[in-house]
Write a protein that holds these residues in place. Structure first.
Motif, PDB file in Angstrom:
ATOM      1  N   TYR A 114      40.111  25.923  37.843  1.00 28.49           N
ATOM      2  CA  TYR A 114      40.594  25.762  39.219  1.00 28.49           C
ATOM      3  C   TYR A 114      40.339  24.300  39.545  1.00 28.49           C
ATOM      4  O   TYR A 114      39.184  23.875  39.603  1.00 28.49           O
ATOM      5  CB  TYR A 114      39.811  26.638  40.200  1.00 28.49           C
ATOM      6  CG  TYR A 114      40.158  28.113  40.138  1.00 28.49           C
ATOM      7  CD1 TYR A 114      41.403  28.576  40.544  1.00 28.49           C
ATOM      8  CD2 TYR A 114      39.235  29.042  39.680  1.00 28.49           C
ATOM      9  CE1 TYR A 114      41.721  29.919  40.500  1.00 28.49           C
ATOM     10  CE2 TYR A 114      39.540  30.394  39.635  1.00 28.49           C
ATOM     11  CZ  TYR A 114      40.782  30.820  40.053  1.00 28.49           C
ATOM     12  OH  TYR A 114      41.089  32.144  40.002  1.00 28.49           O
ATOM     13  N   ILE A 159      28.188  38.562  36.089  1.00 27.41           N
ATOM     14  CA  ILE A 159      27.742  38.340  37.466  1.00 27.41           C
ATOM     15  C   ILE A 159      28.902  37.899  38.360  1.00 27.41           C
ATOM     16  O   ILE A 159      29.975  37.535  37.856  1.00 27.41           O
ATOM     17  CB  ILE A 159      26.609  37.268  37.534  1.00 27.41           C
ATOM     18  CG1 ILE A 159      27.098  35.925  36.973  1.00 27.41           C
ATOM     19  CG2 ILE A 159      25.360  37.748  36.817  1.00 27.41           C
ATOM     20  CD1 ILE A 159      26.162  34.763  37.276  1.00 27.41           C
ATOM     21  N   ASN A 160      28.670  37.918  39.667  1.00 24.15           N
ATOM     22  CA  ASN A 160      29.665  37.420  40.624  1.00 24.15           C
ATOM     23  C   ASN A 160      30.039  35.990  40.246  1.00 24.15           C
ATOM     24  O   ASN A 160      29.163  35.171  39.945  1.00 24.15           O
ATOM     25  CB  ASN A 160      29.101  37.406  42.050  1.00 24.15           C
ATOM     26  CG  ASN A 160      28.883  38.798  42.620  1.00 24.15           C
ATOM     27  OD1 ASN A 160      27.814  39.117  43.131  1.00 24.15           O
ATOM     28  ND2 ASN A 160      29.866  39.646  42.517  1.00 24.15           N
ATOM     29  N   GLY A 161      31.321  35.726  40.250  1.00 23.09           N
ATOM     30  CA  GLY A 161      31.777  34.368  39.968  1.00 23.09           C
ATOM     31  C   GLY A 161      31.860  34.023  38.489  1.00 23.09           C
ATOM     32  O   GLY A 161      32.165  32.885  38.125  1.00 23.09           O
ATOM     33  N   ALA A 162      31.612  35.008  37.618  1.00 25.01           N
ATOM     34  CA  ALA A 162      31.619  34.734  36.167  1.00 25.01           C
ATOM     35  C   ALA A 162      33.022  34.411  35.647  1.00 25.01           C
ATOM     36  O   ALA A 162      33.176  33.817  34.581  1.00 25.01           O
ATOM     37  CB  ALA A 162      31.043  35.924  35.400  1.00 25.01           C
ATOM     38  N   GLY A 163      34.043  34.851  36.372  1.00 25.44           N
ATOM     39  CA  GLY A 163      35.417  34.596  35.922  1.00 25.44           C
ATOM     40  C   GLY A 163      36.157  35.853  35.500  1.00 25.44           C
ATOM     41  O   GLY A 163      37.224  35.776  34.884  1.00 25.44           O
ATOM     42  N   THR A 196      39.526  36.162  37.267  1.00 28.23           N
ATOM     43  CA  THR A 196      40.375  35.086  36.734  1.00 28.23           C
ATOM     44  C   THR A 196      40.939  35.496  35.372  1.00 28.23           C
ATOM     45  O   THR A 196      42.130  35.295  35.099  1.00 28.23           O
ATOM     46  CB  THR A 196      39.539  33.792  36.601  1.00 28.23           C
ATOM     47  OG1 THR A 196      38.979  33.486  37.885  1.00 28.23           O
ATOM     48  CG2 THR A 196      40.373  32.628  36.117  1.00 28.23           C
ATOM     49  N   GLN A 225      41.713  43.371  43.455  1.00 31.04           N
ATOM     50  CA  GLN A 225      40.425  43.681  44.085  1.00 31.04           C
ATOM     51  C   GLN A 225      40.617  44.147  45.537  1.00 31.04           C
ATOM     52  O   GLN A 225      39.919  45.029  45.994  1.00 31.04           O
ATOM     53  CB  GLN A 225      39.568  42.419  44.047  1.00 31.04           C
ATOM     54  CG  GLN A 225      38.099  42.688  44.041  1.00 31.04           C
ATOM     55  CD  GLN A 225      37.307  41.398  43.821  1.00 31.04           C
ATOM     56  OE1 GLN A 225      37.109  40.623  44.756  1.00 31.04           O
ATOM     57  NE2 GLN A 225      36.871  41.169  42.606  1.00 31.04           N
ATOM     58  N   GLU A 253      37.683  45.887  39.783  1.00 32.26           N
ATOM     59  CA  GLU A 253      36.709  46.682  40.548  1.00 32.26           C
ATOM     60  C   GLU A 253      37.373  47.859  41.260  1.00 32.26           C
ATOM     61  O   GLU A 253      37.296  47.980  42.487  1.00 32.26           O
ATOM     62  CB  GLU A 253      35.976  45.786  41.552  1.00 32.26           C
ATOM     63  CG  GLU A 253      35.216  44.659  40.870  1.00 32.26           C
ATOM     64  CD  GLU A 253      34.533  43.732  41.869  1.00 32.26           C
ATOM     65  OE1 GLU A 253      34.137  44.210  42.933  1.00 32.26           O
ATOM     66  OE2 GLU A 253      34.407  42.541  41.555  1.00 32.26           O
ATOM     67  N   HIS A 274      31.329  46.500  38.204  1.00 37.55           N
ATOM     68  CA  HIS A 274      29.968  46.075  38.549  1.00 37.55           C
ATOM     69  C   HIS A 274      28.958  47.178  38.270  1.00 37.55           C
ATOM     70  O   HIS A 274      27.791  46.902  38.054  1.00 37.55           O
ATOM     71  CB  HIS A 274      29.892  45.652  40.021  1.00 37.55           C
ATOM     72  CG  HIS A 274      30.383  44.259  40.234  1.00 37.55           C
ATOM     73  ND1 HIS A 274      29.852  43.175  39.575  1.00 37.55           N
ATOM     74  CD2 HIS A 274      31.373  43.768  41.002  1.00 37.55           C
ATOM     75  CE1 HIS A 274      30.485  42.088  39.940  1.00 37.55           C
ATOM     76  NE2 HIS A 274      31.426  42.414  40.795  1.00 37.55           N
TER      77      HIS A 274
HETATM   78  N1  LIG Z   1      41.599  30.094  44.186  1.00 41.75           N
HETATM   79  C1  LIG Z   1      40.442  29.566  43.789  1.00 41.75           C
HETATM   80  N2  LIG Z   1      40.209  28.229  43.892  1.00 41.75           N
HETATM   81  C2  LIG Z   1      39.062  27.672  43.478  1.00 41.75           C
HETATM   82  N3  LIG Z   1      38.044  28.356  42.913  1.00 41.75           N
HETATM   83  C3  LIG Z   1      38.210  29.689  42.791  1.00 41.75           C
HETATM   84  C4  LIG Z   1      39.409  30.362  43.216  1.00 41.75           C
HETATM   85  N4  LIG Z   1      39.276  31.681  42.944  1.00 41.75           N
HETATM   86  C5  LIG Z   1      38.063  31.833  42.388  1.00 41.75           C
HETATM   87  N5  LIG Z   1      37.417  30.650  42.297  1.00 41.75           N
HETATM   88  C6  LIG Z   1      36.083  30.422  41.703  1.00 41.75           C
HETATM   89  O1  LIG Z   1      36.167  30.708  40.314  1.00 41.75           O
HETATM   90  C7  LIG Z   1      34.991  31.355  39.875  1.00 41.75           C
HETATM   91  C8  LIG Z   1      35.376  32.674  39.189  1.00 41.75           C
HETATM   92  O2  LIG Z   1      35.944  33.545  40.154  1.00 41.75           O
HETATM   93  P1  LIG Z   1      36.350  35.034  39.802  1.00 41.75           P
HETATM   94  O3  LIG Z   1      36.934  35.635  41.033  1.00 41.75           O
HETATM   95  O4  LIG Z   1      37.169  35.041  38.568  1.00 41.75           O
HETATM   96  O5  LIG Z   1      34.919  35.657  39.487  1.00 41.75           O
HETATM   97  P2  LIG Z   1      34.492  37.189  39.278  1.00 41.75           P
HETATM   98  O6  LIG Z   1      33.658  37.230  38.047  1.00 41.75           O
HETATM   99  O7  LIG Z   1      35.671  38.071  39.331  1.00 41.75           O
HETATM  100  O8  LIG Z   1      33.570  37.375  40.569  1.00 41.75           O
HETATM  101  P3  LIG Z   1      33.224  38.695  41.466  1.00 41.75           P
HETATM  102  O9  LIG Z   1      32.398  39.588  40.605  1.00 41.75           O
HETATM  103  O10 LIG Z   1      32.410  38.098  42.593  1.00 41.75           O
HETATM  104  O11 LIG Z   1      34.512  39.292  41.929  1.00 41.75           O
HETATM  105  C9  LIG Z   1      34.106  31.532  41.102  1.00 41.75           C
HETATM  106  O12 LIG Z   1      33.130  30.531  41.093  1.00 41.75           O
HETATM  107  C10 LIG Z   1      35.046  31.358  42.273  1.00 41.75           C
HETATM  108  O13 LIG Z   1      34.379  30.797  43.366  1.00 41.75           O
END
Ligand SMILES: Nc1ncnc2c1ncn2[C@@H]1O[C@H](COP(=O)(O)OP(=O)(O)OP(=O)(O)O)[C@@H](O)[C@H]1O
Length: 253
Positions: free
Chosen positions: A12, A36-40, A43, A83, A161, A194
Motif C-alpha cells: 500500500y 494477528i490484526n494487520g498481518a495482511g 490483503t 469482512q 472472517e 481469528h
Molecule cells: N487501503 C489501505 N491503505 C493503506 N494501508 C492499508 C489499507 N488497507 C489495509 N492497510 C494496512 O495493511 C495492513 C494489512 O491489512 P489487512 O487488512 O490485510 O490485515 P488483516 O491481517 O486482514 O487484519 P485484521 O485481522 O485486523 O482484519 C495493515 O497494517 C493495514 O493497516
C-alpha cells in the motif's frame, strides 16, 4: 491443485504488506489463514480475487492467471465474502439470486431459481426471503452474503472472517456448510479466521501469516504452542478434548 500463489508481493503506497508469499491449495480443501490484526490476511485474499493487484508474483486459479482473467470469468470460479457488508432495499431472495449474475445469459432460468431456493433452505433463511437486506441483523446479513457466494456455484470461495457476526450455533453451522460443500461438491474454501479453535475443528490446512510472509503451512500439527507464541505472542496449552485439538491461553499468558 486449484490455487497457486507464487512470489506475491503487495504494497500500500510504500508500505510492504505481503513479501514473497508462496503456497498452494488442493481442490476441495478448507484452508484457514491465521495471523494477528494487520498481518495482511485480507490483503492476501483480495489479491487472489483480483480486487488488489500484486506488485510482483503470480496467482493462478485452476491454472489460469487471475490477472489475465476478466471479472466475469473470475466470478464464475471465485466467490468472495468480504469482512463487512451493508444491506439495502433488495430482498434476501433477490440478493441471493444476484449470485447467479455471472452465469445468467439473457434471462433468469429455472435452474437459477432452484439453486437460489436450495441455498435459502441450506442456510435456514427461508423466513427472511421477502425481507429487505437492510432489515436484517448483522448475523442474518452475513449468512445472506455467504449464501450469495454459494449461489454463484464457484470452485473457490474466499471468506474474510465469515463467523465474526454470528452466534455460536450459526458459527458452527456456517463452518459445517463450508466443510460439507468441500466434501460433496469439491468446493475449496480459503477462510480468514481469528478463532483458532473453530479453524482447528473445520479446516484441512492452515496458513500462518507473519510479517507479510507465510510463517508456517500445513495440517493441524502446525497449530502448536511454539508457532502460536511466534505468531500471536501468546502462551497457550494445546489440549485434546474428546478428539478435538483445543487451544487454551495460559493464565496471564
Ligand atoms: N487501503 C489501505 N491503505 C493503506 N494501508 C492499508 C489499507 N488497507 C489495509 N492497510 C494496512 O495493511 C495492513 C494489512 O491489512 P489487512 O487488512 O490485510 O490485515 P488483516 O491481517 O486482514 O487484519 P485484521 O485481522 O485486523 O482484519 C495493515 O497494517 C493495514 O493497516
Amino acid at each position: 491443485m486449484i490455487v497457486s500463489v507464487e512470489g506475491v508481493e503487495f504494497k500500500y503506497k510504500s508500505t510492504e504488506i505481503l513479501k514473497d508469499v508462496k503456497f498452494e491449495v488442493e481442490k476441495g480443501e478448507v484452508v484457514s489463514i491465521l495471523g494477528i490484526n494487520g498481518a495482511g490476511k485480507s490483503t492476501l485474499i483480495k489479491c487472489i480475487n483480483k480486487i488488489l493487484p500484486p506488485k510482483k508474483g503470480t496467482i493462478t486459479v485452476e491454472n489460469l492467471d487471475v490477472n489475465k482473467m476478466d471479472r466475469l470469468d473470475l466470478a464464475k470460479k471465485v466467490g468472495y465474502v468480504p469482512q463487512r457488508s451493508n444491506g439495502n432495499y433488495m430482498t434476501v431472495f433477490d440478493a441471493l439470486l444476484l449470485g447467479r449474475k455471472p452465469h445468467i445469459k439473457w434471462e433468469i432460468s429455472k435452474k437459477d431459481i432452484e439453486i437460489t431456493e436450495n441455498v435459502l433452505k441450506l442456510l435456514d433463511l427461508e423466513k427472511y426471503a421477502l425481507r429487505n437486506t437492510n432489515e436484517l441483523s448483522g448475523g442474518e446479513l452475513q449468512k445472506v452474503i455467504i449464501g450469495r457466494a454459494l449461489v454463484q456455484e464457484p470452485k473457490l470461495i474466499l471468506l474474510d472472517e465469515p463467523t465474526n457476526n454470528l452466534d455460536l450455533k450459526n458459527q458452527l453451522e456456517v463452518m459445517r456448510i463450508l466443510k460439507d460443500v468441500s466434501v460433496s461438491q469439491n468446493i475449496t474454501s480459503i477462510i480468514v479466521m481469528h478463532d483458532i479453535n473453530l479453524a482447528l475443528r473445520y479446516s484441512d490446512k492452515f496458513l500462518m501469516l507473519k510479517d507479510g510472509k507465510i510463517f508456517a503451512e500445513g495440517g493441524k500439527e502446525i497449530i502448536n504452542s511454539q508457532n502460536i507464541m511466534e505468531v500471536y505472542g501468546v502462551n497457550t496449552y494445546v489440549h485434546n478434548l474428546n478428539g478435538h485439538l483445543t487451544i487454551v491461553p495460559e493464565e496471564g499468558y
